[in-house]
Design an enzyme around this catalytic site. Structure first.
Site, PDB file in Angstrom:
ATOM      1  N   GLU A 164      -3.526   7.635  -4.829  1.00 23.80           N
ATOM      2  CA  GLU A 164      -3.904   7.152  -5.657  1.00 23.80           C
ATOM      3  C   GLU A 164      -5.248   7.820  -6.536  1.00 23.80           C
ATOM      4  OE1 GLU A 164      -4.020   2.789  -5.624  1.00 23.80           O
ATOM      5  OE2 GLU A 164      -1.488   2.326  -5.004  1.00 23.80           O
ATOM      6  N   HIS A 213      -0.383   0.539  -9.931  1.00 24.56           N
ATOM      7  CA  HIS A 213      -1.500   0.199  -8.853  1.00 24.56           C
ATOM      8  C   HIS A 213      -2.505  -1.442  -9.365  1.00 24.56           C
ATOM      9  CE1 HIS A 213      -3.767  -0.905  -5.765  1.00 24.56           C
ATOM     10  NE2 HIS A 213      -3.804  -1.989  -5.357  1.00 24.56           N
ATOM     11  N   ARG A 219       0.683  -1.510  -0.193  1.00 28.12           N
ATOM     12  CA  ARG A 219       0.302   0.259  -0.322  1.00 28.12           C
ATOM     13  C   ARG A 219       0.837   0.836  -0.234  1.00 28.12           C
ATOM     14  NH1 ARG A 219      -3.747  -2.703  -1.034  1.00 28.12           N
ATOM     15  NH2 ARG A 219      -5.406  -2.506  -0.496  1.00 28.12           N
TER      16      ARG A 219
END
Length: 334
Positions: A278, A296, A249
């Site tokens: 993000e 991601h 993360r």
């Protein structure tokens, strides 16, 4: 209620709050369950969508959610749809779900389990090789026509012999360790407790792990204890030849400190699949040739998405049948 419809108390109604699924995923859900209330297909603001779902004749009993979705699953979310008794996350991480609140209300939670683990491990190793051998940077060098002008590209560094410290030796971390060990790396690790099943050297302190390593791979879950676990002190301990790989993360790493360490060459490079805000990425990282970035996507392959669909449906079927979830998540396990 139309003739033949199941009663509201037994209806298999889902709340779907997931943007990134293909048509086959949604079609499979609609074939297996009585109704699928799709937030992104509705075009409504989230509060209005949740209010309509809660007041429907057959309110949803389960929800499919993901960390990059529209809302944190907290007390306010659960208050908005009090009929929910099960949450299935399409991710392994559940940092966006208030597990304590779910447990207090009797709402079961499941995650993706090990569906993505091999793909994420592959991605982590690929990013490390890319940073060391400068694959992406060398491709840009060739494509921009600089090879005939400047001659040979600067040398990269070998992978074998690297001392790799892994933060979090769970499903993904263990697979990364096995891959890197096979490639000739020396593996160290940090986790909440030592693992009797492995021979890798254990470090109770992340700073000490970084000081002993020249690569640091972040593979832990995100919680209060692991937020910014890669701090300024850890980056300083890793040193000027060190490399950070983060497939966990974004908030596991202090992104501002990382950017500064890269800019000032206090560490050598980074491979980042995740970011703190993000889809926002710090602008200064975009121009750094020693940083490899992906949006991601470490979890996403065509095979893993098919497996995820089957795994999600199996968890939901278990819930609606009154059986144990395949991959339950409890507050004490995160």
């Amino acid at each position: 209620m139309a003739s033949g419809d199941p009663p509201a108390s037994s209806a298999k109604v889902l709340l779907l709050l997931v943007r990134r699924t293909d048509a086959s995923f949604r079609a499979a859900l609609r074939r297996r369950f009585d109704a699928v209330l799709d937030f992104y297909a509705s075009g409504e603001p989230l509060p209005a969508f949740l209010a309509a779902a809660a007041s429907a004749p057959r309110p949803p009993r389960a929800a499919v959610v993901v960390g990059a979705g529209p809302a944190r699953v907290d007390a306010a979310f659960l208050d908005a749809v009090p009929s929910l008794r099960c949450l299935v996350s399409l991710a392994a991480g559940v940092d966006f779900i208030d597990l304590d609140e779910c447990a207090r209300r009797g709402v079961a939670v499941a995650n993706s389990g090990r569906v993505f683990s091999p793909d994420v491990a592959d991605h982590a190793v690929a990013m490390l090789i890319d940073v060391l051998r400068r694959v992406s940077a060398a491709q840009r060098f060739v494509r921009s026509g600089l090879w005939p002008v400047h001659g040979d590209y600067p040398l990269g560094s070998k992978l074998g012999g690297r001392r790799v410290g892994i933060i979090g030796l769970g499903n993904i971390g263990s697979l990364i360790a096995k891959r890197l060990e096979a490639l000739g790396c020396v593996v160290y690790y940090n986790s909440r407790t030592p693992k009797d099943s492995v021979s890798y050297r254990y470090f109770p302190s992340v700073r000490d792990l970084a000081a002993a390593s020249n690569v640091l791979v972040v593979a832990c879950s995100l919680n209060k204890a692991t937020r910014h676990i890669v701090s300024k002190d850890v980056l300083e301990a890793l040193g000027k030849d060190g490399i950070i790989i983060n497939i966990s993360r974004g908030a596991n790493v202090d992104e501002a400190e990382l950017a500064g360490a890269l800019r000032e060459r206090r560490i050598a490079g980074a491979g980042l699949d995740v970011f703190e805000n993000e889809p926002g990425v710090p602008a200064e990282l975009l121009s750094m040739d020693n940083v490899v970035m992906t949006p991601h996507v470490a979890v996403f392959t065509s095979e893993s998405m098919s497996d995820l669909r089957d795994h999600t449906i199996a968890n939901l079927e278990a819930f609606f049948s009154g059986k144990p979830l395949l991959t339950p998540v409890h507050p004490e396990t995160v």
